[in-house]
Design a protein around this motif. Structure first.
Motif, mmCIF file in Angstrom:
data_model
loop_
_atom_site.group_PDB
_atom_site.id
_atom_site.type_symbol
_atom_site.label_atom_id
_atom_site.label_comp_id
_atom_site.label_asym_id
_atom_site.label_seq_id
_atom_site.Cartn_x
_atom_site.Cartn_y
_atom_site.Cartn_z
ATOM 1 N N ILE A 1 0.857 -1.185 0.000
ATOM 2 C CA ILE A 1 0.000 0.000 0.000
ATOM 3 C C ILE A 1 0.893 1.235 0.000
ATOM 4 O O ILE A 1 1.627 1.488 0.956
ATOM 5 N N GLU A 2 0.844 1.970 -1.087
ATOM 6 C CA GLU A 2 1.667 3.165 -1.257
ATOM 7 C C GLU A 2 0.910 4.393 -0.755
ATOM 8 O O GLU A 2 -0.264 4.591 -1.075
ATOM 9 N N THR A 3 1.585 5.210 0.030
ATOM 10 C CA THR A 3 1.004 6.454 0.524
ATOM 11 C C THR A 3 1.516 7.615 -0.319
ATOM 12 O O THR A 3 2.725 7.770 -0.500
ATOM 13 N N ILE A 4 0.602 8.408 -0.840
ATOM 14 C CA ILE A 4 0.960 9.517 -1.727
ATOM 15 C C ILE A 4 0.529 10.827 -1.083
ATOM 16 O O ILE A 4 -0.662 11.073 -0.871
ATOM 17 N N ASP A 5 1.500 11.664 -0.749
ATOM 18 C CA ASP A 5 1.227 12.955 -0.118
ATOM 19 C C ASP A 5 1.043 14.013 -1.203
ATOM 20 O O ASP A 5 1.985 14.366 -1.912
ATOM 21 N N LYS B 1 -3.335 10.316 -0.279
ATOM 22 C CA LYS B 1 -4.042 9.217 -0.919
ATOM 23 C C LYS B 1 -3.218 7.940 -0.814
ATOM 24 O O LYS B 1 -2.016 7.985 -0.563
ATOM 25 N N THR B 2 -3.880 6.822 -1.009
ATOM 26 C CA THR B 2 -3.182 5.540 -1.011
ATOM 27 C C THR B 2 -3.425 4.821 -2.329
ATOM 28 O O THR B 2 -4.459 5.012 -2.973
ATOM 29 N N ASN B 3 -2.457 4.026 -2.726
ATOM 30 C CA ASN B 3 -2.547 3.240 -3.950
ATOM 31 C C ASN B 3 -2.085 1.824 -3.624
ATOM 32 O O ASN B 3 -0.961 1.627 -3.162
ATOM 33 N N THR B 4 -2.938 0.859 -3.849
ATOM 34 C CA THR B 4 -2.606 -0.532 -3.546
ATOM 35 C C THR B 4 -2.039 -1.220 -4.785
ATOM 36 O O THR B 4 -2.666 -1.221 -5.842
ATOM 37 N N HIS B 5 -0.855 -1.781 -4.643
ATOM 38 C CA HIS B 5 -0.214 -2.539 -5.710
ATOM 39 C C HIS B 5 -0.327 -4.023 -5.366
ATOM 40 O O HIS B 5 0.114 -4.445 -4.292
ATOM 41 N N VAL C 1 9.889 -14.606 -9.442
ATOM 42 C CA VAL C 1 9.538 -13.681 -10.525
ATOM 43 C C VAL C 1 8.049 -13.333 -10.466
ATOM 44 O O VAL C 1 7.195 -14.204 -10.270
ATOM 45 N N ILE C 2 7.746 -12.058 -10.652
ATOM 46 C CA ILE C 2 6.362 -11.583 -10.674
ATOM 47 C C ILE C 2 5.786 -11.809 -12.072
ATOM 48 O O ILE C 2 6.318 -11.302 -13.061
ATOM 49 N N LEU C 3 4.705 -12.564 -12.151
ATOM 50 C CA LEU C 3 4.077 -12.860 -13.439
ATOM 51 C C LEU C 3 2.845 -12.006 -13.705
ATOM 52 O O LEU C 3 2.373 -11.939 -14.838
ATOM 53 N N GLU C 4 2.333 -11.371 -12.666
ATOM 54 C CA GLU C 4 1.203 -10.456 -12.852
ATOM 55 C C GLU C 4 1.321 -9.329 -11.840
ATOM 56 O O GLU C 4 1.642 -9.565 -10.672
ATOM 57 N N ALA C 5 1.093 -8.107 -12.298
ATOM 58 C CA ALA C 5 1.185 -6.942 -11.418
ATOM 59 C C ALA C 5 0.053 -5.989 -11.736
ATOM 60 O O ALA C 5 -0.179 -5.652 -12.896
ATOM 61 N N ASN C 6 -0.639 -5.565 -10.694
ATOM 62 C CA ASN C 6 -1.797 -4.700 -10.870
ATOM 63 C C ASN C 6 -1.632 -3.420 -10.068
ATOM 64 O O ASN C 6 -1.428 -3.455 -8.857
ATOM 65 N N ASN C 7 -1.698 -2.298 -10.774
ATOM 66 C CA ASN C 7 -1.685 -0.992 -10.133
ATOM 67 C C ASN C 7 -3.131 -0.548 -9.979
ATOM 68 O O ASN C 7 -3.758 -0.094 -10.929
ATOM 69 N N MET C 8 -3.674 -0.697 -8.777
ATOM 70 C CA MET C 8 -5.088 -0.396 -8.570
ATOM 71 C C MET C 8 -5.386 1.080 -8.796
ATOM 72 O O MET C 8 -6.465 1.450 -9.229
ATOM 73 N N GLY C 9 -4.392 1.945 -8.508
ATOM 74 C CA GLY C 9 -4.603 3.371 -8.718
ATOM 75 C C GLY C 9 -4.682 3.720 -10.189
ATOM 76 O O GLY C 9 -5.516 4.508 -10.620
#
Length: 235
Positions: A149-153, A159-163, A186-194
């Motif tokens: 969970i990324e916090t964006i000031d 705001k927060t953005n969940t990866h 290895v990451i085979l799928e990545a989702n940027n919810m924001g």
């Protein structure tokens, strides 16, 4: 404590598999969800109307070449029908432009870009991932869910953005698409919810030769100035 135990189990699996896989190439496709009613969507579409077409994401793929010591991640635009949209991919999809590269070398993750006339490679620390026990199968590999969970000031608000990503310890390297890396597989799928976009592995080739991998990484480092992400944000 539970997360540490899970990490230890993945580490043991990684040690077991390490000698079996030494290189490969993974192709990723991107899917994108648009909020067509948002003001940002309407603005960017008005500025770049020719690039907001449904097939754009299908025409672009990303490749990750890797060895047991390094990797290079980049966009492939050979099938792009409107080449003028090449430098609009970041705007339209939220993913990397063709002129940018992600690379991992000497235990450090870098983002290469051409910025204000300068070639830069920006070192970046991995996210502080939370690993879960949830699994699913991607390209015949058992993958585990992890998130950050990324916090964006934004000054007047935070705001927060969940990866959310899915990684497989069967490919025992801490690599992944985009800015995602640092997990025991290895990451085979990545989702940027924001950003509402997803990288998904569409093809996996293992133990193949990537003869240009080492030279390409070497060239990028030779022509670039190395800075930290914090230094870049102050530019």
């Amino acid at each position: 404590m539970k997360n540490k135990i899970i990490l230890m189990l993945f580490f043991l699996i990684t040690i077991k598999n390490f000698a079996q896989i030494i290189s490969g190439k993974i192709t990723y496709k991107v899917t994108k969800e648009y909020n067509t009613e948002s003001e940002s969507y309407k603005f960017f579409k008005s500025q770049n109307p020719d690039c907001f077409y449904d097939e754009l994401a299908d025409e672009i793929s990303y490749e990750m070449q890797f060895s047991n010591k390094q990797y290079l991640f980049y966009a492939v635009i050979d099938n792009l029908s409107n080449i003028r949209c090449a430098d609009k991919i970041l705007t339209v999809l939220g993913t990397m432009n063709p002129d940018d590269f992600n690379l991992f070398n000497e235990d450090t993750f870098y983002r290469y870009m051409h910025h204000l006339g300068s070639h830069l490679i920006i070192s970046k620390k991995p996210y502080e991932w939370i690993i879960t026990e949830e699994t699913k199968t991607i390209q015949n590999f058992t993958c585990y869910k992890a998130y950050f969970i990324e916090t964006i000031d934004l000054g007047d608000e935070v705001k927060t953005n969940t990866h959310i990503v899915w990684f497989t310890p069967d490919l025992p390297f801490s690599y992944g698409p985009g800015n995602y890396y640092g997990l025991p597989g290895v990451i085979l799928e990545a989702n940027n919810m924001g950003g509402k976009y997803t990288y998904g592995a569409s093809k996996i080739e293992l133990n193949i030769e990537n003869p240009k991998l080492e030279n390409n990484i070497k060239k990028l480092k030779e022509i670039s100035k190395e800075i930290t992400l914090e230094e870049y944000m102050k530019m």
